[in-house]
Write an enzyme that holds these catalytic residues in place. Sequence first.
Site, PDB file in Angstrom:
ATOM      1  N   GLU A  21     -61.802  17.656  10.966  1.00  0.00           N
ATOM      2  CA  GLU A  21     -61.012  18.075  11.883  1.00  0.00           C
ATOM      3  C   GLU A  21     -60.184  19.481  10.975  1.00  0.00           C
ATOM      4  OE1 GLU A  21     -58.385  15.552  13.778  1.00  0.00           O
ATOM      5  OE2 GLU A  21     -56.822  17.024  13.723  1.00  0.00           O
ATOM      6  N   ARG A  31     -41.309  12.201  12.481  1.00  0.00           N
ATOM      7  CA  ARG A  31     -42.324  11.393  12.839  1.00  0.00           C
ATOM      8  C   ARG A  31     -42.580  10.421  11.899  1.00  0.00           C
ATOM      9  NH1 ARG A  31     -45.757  13.549  17.349  1.00  0.00           N
ATOM     10  NH2 ARG A  31     -47.685  12.599  16.470  1.00  0.00           N
ATOM     11  N   ARG A  70     -58.421  16.013   8.053  1.00  0.00           N
ATOM     12  CA  ARG A  70     -58.959  14.694   8.197  1.00  0.00           C
ATOM     13  C   ARG A  70     -60.357  14.460   8.713  1.00  0.00           C
ATOM     14  NH1 ARG A  70     -53.914  13.244  12.597  1.00  0.00           N
ATOM     15  NH2 ARG A  70     -54.389  15.045  13.998  1.00  0.00           N
ATOM     16  N   ASP A  76     -46.743  12.989  22.971  1.00  0.00           N
ATOM     17  CA  ASP A  76     -47.782  11.896  22.553  1.00  0.00           C
ATOM     18  C   ASP A  76     -48.084  11.615  24.088  1.00  0.00           C
ATOM     19  OD1 ASP A  76     -47.947  12.062  19.873  1.00  0.00           O
ATOM     20  OD2 ASP A  76     -46.097  10.493  19.873  1.00  0.00           O
ATOM     21  N   ARG A  85     -51.049  25.929  17.604  1.00  0.00           N
ATOM     22  CA  ARG A  85     -52.006  25.818  16.596  1.00  0.00           C
ATOM     23  C   ARG A  85     -53.401  25.178  17.117  1.00  0.00           C
ATOM     24  NH1 ARG A  85     -53.531  28.070  11.986  1.00  0.00           N
ATOM     25  NH2 ARG A  85     -54.104  26.742  10.452  1.00  0.00           N
ATOM     26  N   TYR A 134     -44.583  18.907  22.206  1.00  0.00           N
ATOM     27  CA  TYR A 134     -45.501  18.276  21.411  1.00  0.00           C
ATOM     28  C   TYR A 134     -45.486  16.636  21.884  1.00  0.00           C
ATOM     29  CZ  TYR A 134     -47.372  16.463  16.721  1.00  0.00           C
ATOM     30  OH  TYR A 134     -48.068  16.135  15.740  1.00  0.00           O
ATOM     31  N   ARG A 193     -40.876   3.321   4.499  1.00  0.00           N
ATOM     32  CA  ARG A 193     -40.786   1.717   4.558  1.00  0.00           C
ATOM     33  C   ARG A 193     -40.735   1.015   3.224  1.00  0.00           C
ATOM     34  NH1 ARG A 193     -45.345   1.311   8.478  1.00  0.00           N
ATOM     35  NH2 ARG A 193     -44.313   1.956  10.410  1.00  0.00           N
TER      36      ARG A 193
HETATM   37  N1  UDP Z   1     -48.270  14.993   7.607  1.00  0.00           N
HETATM   38  C1  UDP Z   1     -48.474  15.138   6.247  1.00  0.00           C
HETATM   39  N2  UDP Z   1     -49.345  14.348   5.401  1.00  0.00           N
HETATM   40  C2  UDP Z   1     -50.344  13.589   6.257  1.00  0.00           C
HETATM   41  C3  UDP Z   1     -50.220  13.421   7.669  1.00  0.00           C
HETATM   42  C4  UDP Z   1     -49.073  14.107   8.178  1.00  0.00           C
HETATM   43  O1  UDP Z   1     -47.700  16.003   5.824  1.00  0.00           O
HETATM   44  O2  UDP Z   1     -51.126  13.100   5.557  1.00  0.00           O
HETATM   45  C5  UDP Z   1     -47.192  15.742   8.374  1.00  0.00           C
HETATM   46  C6  UDP Z   1     -47.780  16.970   8.774  1.00  0.00           C
HETATM   47  O3  UDP Z   1     -46.747  17.915   8.702  1.00  0.00           O
HETATM   48  C7  UDP Z   1     -48.105  16.870  10.502  1.00  0.00           C
HETATM   49  C8  UDP Z   1     -47.032  15.667  10.750  1.00  0.00           C
HETATM   50  O4  UDP Z   1     -46.863  15.032   9.564  1.00  0.00           O
HETATM   51  O5  UDP Z   1     -47.935  18.127  11.040  1.00  0.00           O
HETATM   52  C9  UDP Z   1     -47.403  14.915  11.849  1.00  0.00           C
HETATM   53  O6  UDP Z   1     -48.523  14.371  11.590  1.00  0.00           O
HETATM   54  P1  UDP Z   1     -49.167  13.523  12.445  1.00  0.00           P
HETATM   55  O7  UDP Z   1     -50.578  12.730  11.983  1.00  0.00           O
HETATM   56  O8  UDP Z   1     -48.231  12.324  13.171  1.00  0.00           O
HETATM   57  O9  UDP Z   1     -49.685  13.987  14.011  1.00  0.00           O
HETATM   58  P2  UDP Z   1     -50.799  14.669  14.621  1.00  0.00           P
HETATM   59  O10 UDP Z   1     -51.569  15.794  14.269  1.00  0.00           O
HETATM   60  O11 UDP Z   1     -51.518  13.136  14.749  1.00  0.00           O
HETATM   61  O12 UDP Z   1     -50.198  14.725  15.945  1.00  0.00           O
END
Ligand code: UDP
Length: 370
Positions: free
Chosen positions: A302, A174, A282, A353, A251, A351, A178
């Site tokens: 969180e 995901r 976060r 969105d 989870r 999972y 870039r």
């Molecule tokens: N991830 C990471 N570092 C970050 C943000 C995300 O390694 O700073 C990884 C982590 O494995 C996470 C995955 O990317 O489970 C997807 O994160 P995202 O924030 O897209 O998912 P959300 O929890 O918001 O659905």
Amino acid sequence: MGKYQYDYLIVGAGLFGSVFAYEAKQSGKKVLVIDKRDHLGGNIYCENIEGINVHKYGAHIFHTSNKEVWEYVNQFVEFNRFTNSPVANYKGKLYNLPFNMNTFYQLWGVKTPAEAKAKIEGQRKEFANITPSNLEEQALFLGGKDIYEALIKGYTEKQWGRPAVEIPAFIIQRLPFRYTFDNNYFNDIYQGIPIGGYNKLIDCLLNNIEVRSNINYFENKEELDGLAEKILYTGKIDEFFDCKFGKLEYRSLHFETEVLDMDNFQGNAVVNYTEKDIAYTRIIEHKHFEFGTQEKTVVTREYPHEFSKDNEPYYPMNDNTNESLLLKYQELASEVAHKYIFGGRLSDYKYYDMDDTIEAALKLVKDILK
Ligand code: UDP
């Protein structure tokens, strides 16, 4: 409809159930929506605190490349121009996400795409020939060591509560890489937050539809099943079958929310804390989703958490063990398909969105209502 009071009983007033309820009503069906919570909207529900829409069940940022889905939601609400551009805090230093030229400059001081590419090629050289079979390998394969160590490993391991080598690779696919100075977290064409909040979207979908909150389906199953010809169940699929083959794993998250007596705490909606030693992943500052100008601010830390009966199932653990368990439940589901329809994030154990959820609901609508 015959002996039934309703055509459809919809169990769960989240996004999936609400879209289906709206469409069923549009097709002239009689529907009843129930939810065990004391509010509607499932996990997109927001609570108003100090005039700020607080995302009670985790940050929800709408993004999609599906034009049909985008037009669908836009018939109910307008969207603002919010673009998710999270910042990562690793050991007190800030890095832009997703991985882009800003991040590469912050990590290594490289200033051009050519310099950045050369640096990353060096970093990933020893992993370039592997076929990634887990998240750690996937991350090393994509970006090499520094990025993995600083921005991925710690976050991922606390998020999922297991070593990165035991997490499926698709989770990290995901995250974009870039070679432009573009901090937009998503690659999708359309993105934003509903103006007026997510509750407005749910209110539009469920307008003039009979809804009952605070109803536990399983405590009144027989009686509720007797009300409708068909049941659309959007809860956990294992729970529907009494978890007879065992529980699907999830989870969960624990949120700590506080009101602060200042107008701006972190200057961004999302700041990730990527090191392992900080227990939360976060901090969300909710007002920034809607460019709020309130005097106070509301922030949520969180914390990833084990899933149990006392908290919410947020992220399915889509590993092989759970996927084979899922297949067994899906087989049971197909045996009762004359009466029960299963759909949504928890029933599909995916999972999703928000746009995936709506897309899946509209597909169900096409399959059975049209
Ligand atoms: N991830 C990471 N570092 C970050 C943000 C995300 O390694 O700073 C990884 C982590 O494995 C996470 C995955 O990317 O489970 C997807 O994160 P995202 O924030 O897209 O998912 P959300 O929890 O918001 O659905």
